[in-house]
Design a protein around this motif. Structure first.
Motif, PDB file in Angstrom:
ATOM      1  N   HIS A 116      -8.725  -3.385   1.003  1.00  0.00           N
ATOM      2  CA  HIS A 116      -8.685  -3.902   2.372  1.00  0.00           C
ATOM      3  C   HIS A 116      -9.423  -3.010   3.357  1.00  0.00           C
ATOM      4  O   HIS A 116      -9.344  -3.224   4.567  1.00  0.00           O
ATOM      5  CB  HIS A 116      -7.233  -4.090   2.811  1.00  0.00           C
ATOM      6  CG  HIS A 116      -6.474  -5.073   1.981  1.00  0.00           C
ATOM      7  ND1 HIS A 116      -5.662  -4.711   0.939  1.00  0.00           N
ATOM      8  CD2 HIS A 116      -6.439  -6.428   2.029  1.00  0.00           C
ATOM      9  CE1 HIS A 116      -5.141  -5.786   0.383  1.00  0.00           C
ATOM     10  NE2 HIS A 116      -5.585  -6.843   1.025  1.00  0.00           N
ATOM     11  N   LYS A 117     -10.090  -1.967   2.855  1.00  0.00           N
ATOM     12  CA  LYS A 117     -10.909  -1.072   3.674  1.00  0.00           C
ATOM     13  C   LYS A 117     -10.106  -0.497   4.840  1.00  0.00           C
ATOM     14  O   LYS A 117     -10.529  -0.519   5.986  1.00  0.00           O
ATOM     15  CB  LYS A 117     -12.162  -1.793   4.169  1.00  0.00           C
ATOM     16  CG  LYS A 117     -13.052  -2.326   3.048  1.00  0.00           C
ATOM     17  CD  LYS A 117     -14.241  -3.126   3.571  1.00  0.00           C
ATOM     18  CE  LYS A 117     -15.219  -2.233   4.318  1.00  0.00           C
ATOM     19  NZ  LYS A 117     -16.438  -2.975   4.726  1.00  0.00           N
ATOM     20  N   ALA A 118      -8.925   0.040   4.501  1.00  0.00           N
ATOM     21  CA  ALA A 118      -8.052   0.633   5.513  1.00  0.00           C
ATOM     22  C   ALA A 118      -7.796   2.095   5.156  1.00  0.00           C
ATOM     23  O   ALA A 118      -7.725   2.456   3.976  1.00  0.00           O
ATOM     24  CB  ALA A 118      -6.729  -0.120   5.603  1.00  0.00           C
ATOM     25  N   ARG A 119      -7.619   2.925   6.188  1.00  0.00           N
ATOM     26  CA  ARG A 119      -7.428   4.362   5.970  1.00  0.00           C
ATOM     27  C   ARG A 119      -6.504   4.917   7.050  1.00  0.00           C
ATOM     28  O   ARG A 119      -6.685   4.671   8.237  1.00  0.00           O
ATOM     29  CB  ARG A 119      -8.792   5.053   6.020  1.00  0.00           C
ATOM     30  CG  ARG A 119      -8.755   6.570   6.025  1.00  0.00           C
ATOM     31  CD  ARG A 119     -10.162   7.143   5.909  1.00  0.00           C
ATOM     32  NE  ARG A 119     -11.095   6.516   6.829  1.00  0.00           N
ATOM     33  CZ  ARG A 119     -12.420   6.448   6.633  1.00  0.00           C
ATOM     34  NH1 ARG A 119     -12.945   6.928   5.532  1.00  0.00           N
ATOM     35  NH2 ARG A 119     -13.202   5.879   7.530  1.00  0.00           N
ATOM     36  N   LEU A 120      -5.517   5.683   6.611  1.00  0.00           N
ATOM     37  CA  LEU A 120      -4.604   6.362   7.521  1.00  0.00           C
ATOM     38  C   LEU A 120      -4.773   7.863   7.337  1.00  0.00           C
ATOM     39  O   LEU A 120      -4.589   8.390   6.233  1.00  0.00           O
ATOM     40  CB  LEU A 120      -3.151   5.961   7.242  1.00  0.00           C
ATOM     41  CG  LEU A 120      -2.083   6.659   8.081  1.00  0.00           C
ATOM     42  CD1 LEU A 120      -2.241   6.343   9.560  1.00  0.00           C
ATOM     43  CD2 LEU A 120      -0.681   6.284   7.600  1.00  0.00           C
ATOM     44  N   ASP A 157       5.954  17.740   7.549  1.00  0.00           N
ATOM     45  CA  ASP A 157       6.364  17.399   8.913  1.00  0.00           C
ATOM     46  C   ASP A 157       5.133  16.892   9.653  1.00  0.00           C
ATOM     47  O   ASP A 157       4.170  17.640   9.862  1.00  0.00           O
ATOM     48  CB  ASP A 157       6.943  18.622   9.622  1.00  0.00           C
ATOM     49  CG  ASP A 157       8.228  19.108   8.978  1.00  0.00           C
ATOM     50  OD1 ASP A 157       8.967  18.281   8.430  1.00  0.00           O
ATOM     51  OD2 ASP A 157       8.483  20.333   9.008  1.00  0.00           O
ATOM     52  N   VAL A 158       5.167  15.638  10.035  1.00  0.00           N
ATOM     53  CA  VAL A 158       3.993  14.976  10.603  1.00  0.00           C
ATOM     54  C   VAL A 158       3.730  15.459  12.020  1.00  0.00           C
ATOM     55  O   VAL A 158       4.637  15.477  12.863  1.00  0.00           O
ATOM     56  CB  VAL A 158       4.176  13.446  10.586  1.00  0.00           C
ATOM     57  CG1 VAL A 158       2.973  12.761  11.223  1.00  0.00           C
ATOM     58  CG2 VAL A 158       4.377  12.958   9.158  1.00  0.00           C
ATOM     59  N   GLU A 159       2.484  15.850  12.283  1.00  0.00           N
ATOM     60  CA  GLU A 159       2.054  16.254  13.618  1.00  0.00           C
ATOM     61  C   GLU A 159       1.266  15.141  14.302  1.00  0.00           C
ATOM     62  O   GLU A 159       1.514  14.800  15.453  1.00  0.00           O
ATOM     63  CB  GLU A 159       1.198  17.522  13.533  1.00  0.00           C
ATOM     64  CG  GLU A 159       1.958  18.770  13.148  1.00  0.00           C
ATOM     65  CD  GLU A 159       2.657  19.398  14.340  1.00  0.00           C
ATOM     66  OE1 GLU A 159       2.367  19.009  15.484  1.00  0.00           O
ATOM     67  OE2 GLU A 159       3.489  20.292  14.112  1.00  0.00           O
ATOM     68  N   GLY A 160       0.286  14.576  13.601  1.00  0.00           N
ATOM     69  CA  GLY A 160      -0.557  13.549  14.205  1.00  0.00           C
ATOM     70  C   GLY A 160      -1.062  12.566  13.167  1.00  0.00           C
ATOM     71  O   GLY A 160      -1.235  12.904  11.993  1.00  0.00           O
ATOM     72  N   ILE A 161      -1.268  11.326  13.600  1.00  0.00           N
ATOM     73  CA  ILE A 161      -1.786  10.283  12.705  1.00  0.00           C
ATOM     74  C   ILE A 161      -2.905   9.520  13.399  1.00  0.00           C
ATOM     75  O   ILE A 161      -2.989   9.482  14.640  1.00  0.00           O
ATOM     76  CB  ILE A 161      -0.676   9.289  12.276  1.00  0.00           C
ATOM     77  CG1 ILE A 161      -0.074   8.597  13.502  1.00  0.00           C
ATOM     78  CG2 ILE A 161       0.390   9.991  11.456  1.00  0.00           C
ATOM     79  CD1 ILE A 161       0.939   7.519  13.156  1.00  0.00           C
ATOM     80  N   SER A 162      -3.766   8.924  12.595  1.00  0.00           N
ATOM     81  CA  SER A 162      -4.862   8.119  13.143  1.00  0.00           C
ATOM     82  C   SER A 162      -5.276   7.083  12.117  1.00  0.00           C
ATOM     83  O   SER A 162      -5.556   7.416  10.960  1.00  0.00           O
ATOM     84  CB  SER A 162      -6.063   9.019  13.485  1.00  0.00           C
ATOM     85  OG  SER A 162      -7.179   8.237  13.889  1.00  0.00           O
ATOM     86  N   TRP A 163      -5.303   5.830  12.549  1.00  0.00           N
ATOM     87  CA  TRP A 163      -5.862   4.760  11.723  1.00  0.00           C
ATOM     88  C   TRP A 163      -7.373   4.774  11.920  1.00  0.00           C
ATOM     89  O   TRP A 163      -7.850   4.641  13.031  1.00  0.00           O
ATOM     90  CB  TRP A 163      -5.300   3.402  12.133  1.00  0.00           C
ATOM     91  CG  TRP A 163      -3.876   3.188  11.732  1.00  0.00           C
ATOM     92  CD1 TRP A 163      -2.763   3.379  12.499  1.00  0.00           C
ATOM     93  CD2 TRP A 163      -3.405   2.749  10.462  1.00  0.00           C
ATOM     94  NE1 TRP A 163      -1.623   3.087  11.800  1.00  0.00           N
ATOM     95  CE2 TRP A 163      -1.994   2.690  10.533  1.00  0.00           C
ATOM     96  CE3 TRP A 163      -4.033   2.397   9.264  1.00  0.00           C
ATOM     97  CZ2 TRP A 163      -1.206   2.299   9.455  1.00  0.00           C
ATOM     98  CZ3 TRP A 163      -3.250   2.003   8.193  1.00  0.00           C
ATOM     99  CH2 TRP A 163      -1.855   1.950   8.292  1.00  0.00           C
ATOM    100  N   ASN A 164      -8.092   4.955  10.833  1.00  0.00           N
ATOM    101  CA  ASN A 164      -9.540   5.018  10.912  1.00  0.00           C
ATOM    102  C   ASN A 164     -10.144   3.631  10.764  1.00  0.00           C
ATOM    103  O   ASN A 164      -9.548   2.729  10.165  1.00  0.00           O
ATOM    104  CB  ASN A 164     -10.076   5.929   9.819  1.00  0.00           C
ATOM    105  CG  ASN A 164     -11.286   6.723  10.250  1.00  0.00           C
ATOM    106  OD1 ASN A 164     -11.871   7.419   9.465  1.00  0.00           O
ATOM    107  ND2 ASN A 164     -11.671   6.645  11.514  1.00  0.00           N
ATOM    108  N   CYS A 165     -11.354   3.464  11.293  1.00  0.00           N
ATOM    109  CA  CYS A 165     -12.022   2.171  11.187  1.00  0.00           C
ATOM    110  C   CYS A 165     -12.457   1.923   9.746  1.00  0.00           C
ATOM    111  O   CYS A 165     -12.546   2.843   8.926  1.00  0.00           O
ATOM    112  CB  CYS A 165     -13.225   2.107  12.118  1.00  0.00           C
ATOM    113  SG  CYS A 165     -14.582   3.188  11.651  1.00  0.00           S
ATOM    114  N   SER A 166     -12.738   0.669   9.440  1.00  0.00           N
ATOM    115  CA  SER A 166     -13.088   0.282   8.068  1.00  0.00           C
ATOM    116  C   SER A 166     -14.550   0.526   7.731  1.00  0.00           C
ATOM    117  O   SER A 166     -14.960   0.352   6.582  1.00  0.00           O
ATOM    118  CB  SER A 166     -12.764  -1.203   7.865  1.00  0.00           C
ATOM    119  OG  SER A 166     -13.532  -2.006   8.760  1.00  0.00           O
ATOM    120  N   GLN A 167     -15.318   0.958   8.716  1.00  0.00           N
ATOM    121  CA  GLN A 167     -16.747   1.146   8.499  1.00  0.00           C
ATOM    122  C   GLN A 167     -17.013   2.172   7.391  1.00  0.00           C
ATOM    123  O   GLN A 167     -16.400   3.233   7.357  1.00  0.00           O
ATOM    124  CB  GLN A 167     -17.403   1.611   9.807  1.00  0.00           C
ATOM    125  CG  GLN A 167     -18.912   1.639   9.770  1.00  0.00           C
ATOM    126  CD  GLN A 167     -19.517   2.005  11.118  1.00  0.00           C
ATOM    127  OE1 GLN A 167     -20.660   1.692  11.397  1.00  0.00           O
ATOM    128  NE2 GLN A 167     -18.749   2.670  11.956  1.00  0.00           N
TER     129      GLN A 167
END
Length: 206
Positions: A116-120, A157-167
């Motif tokens: 699905h070309k998804a990345r976290l 312990d999670v500090e930061g998250i980002s959903w990246n684009c599928s490009q």
């Protein structure tokens, strides 16, 4: 992406963003509060359905090290909105990630969904726990894990998250995903073969 941006957009990164015309992207990220980004339902579901992830750590000498961790979907457990964990099993016994984490717990994780070309992407602070330190947590984490001998627990312990684009993510499919996608094709081929055999039988009788 508040905390993620504050961790990722260093002065040198902001300088390059300015040079390449993406300064507003950086400013939008930095405008958000510098507080740990929580794992919401979407992130928990995504992580829980992954059969692997990439883990980057850093050594005392400043060299990064990237390792792939794989297992059945659900082997990475989201304990709460700030914490994820998994059972760390014996591998090639180099213990590079384990040693790095002992010296500096800062890590980066990439969770990929290639079809699905998804990345976290995730920044966090990792630490290891002996198997006998928390019996309940150990039971939970070893109940669903990759093959091998569990040696320790790893929590992040999670500090930061980002959903990246599928490009630029090239779609790839696991054996299980291919089996599911090809099942209707196999069923159709089996039905056509059955019909073909029936037709041959009728022609032979004629």
């Amino acid at each position: 992406m508040g905390r993620y941006a504050h961790l990722a957009y260093t002065d040198s990164v902001r300088e390059v963003q300015e040079e390449n015309g993406s300064a507003l992207v950086g400013l939008r990220g930095l405008a958000r509060a510098d507080e740990p980004d929580p794992l919401g339902p979407a992130e928990a579901s995504f992580i829980g359905s992954r059969d692997g992830f990439y883990l980057a750590s850093v050594s005392e000498t400043g060299w990064p090290y990237v390792q792939f961790r794989g297992g059945p979907p659900g082997f990475v457990h989201v304990l709460d909105e700030r914490t994820l964990a998994y059972a760390d099993v014996r591998g090639n016994r180099q213990y590079i990630t384990t040693g790095n984490v002992r010296a500096d717990g800062r890590v980066a994780l990439f969770f990929m969904d290639y079809p699905h070309k998804a990345r976290l992407k995730l920044f966090g602070r990792a630490r290891t726990l002996p198997l006998d330190e928390d019996a309940e947590l150990t039971r939970r984490l070893v109940g669903r894990r990759t093959d091998g001998k569990p040696e320790r627990l790893m929590t992040v312990d999670v500090e930061g998250i980002s959903w990246n684009c599928s490009q630029h993510i090239t779609p790839r499919f696991s054996e299980a995903e291919l089996d599911a996608a090809l099942e209707p094709v196999r069923a159709r081929m089996a039905e056509l073969e059955r019909q073909n055999e029936e037709l041959r039988a009728r022609l032979g009788q004629g």
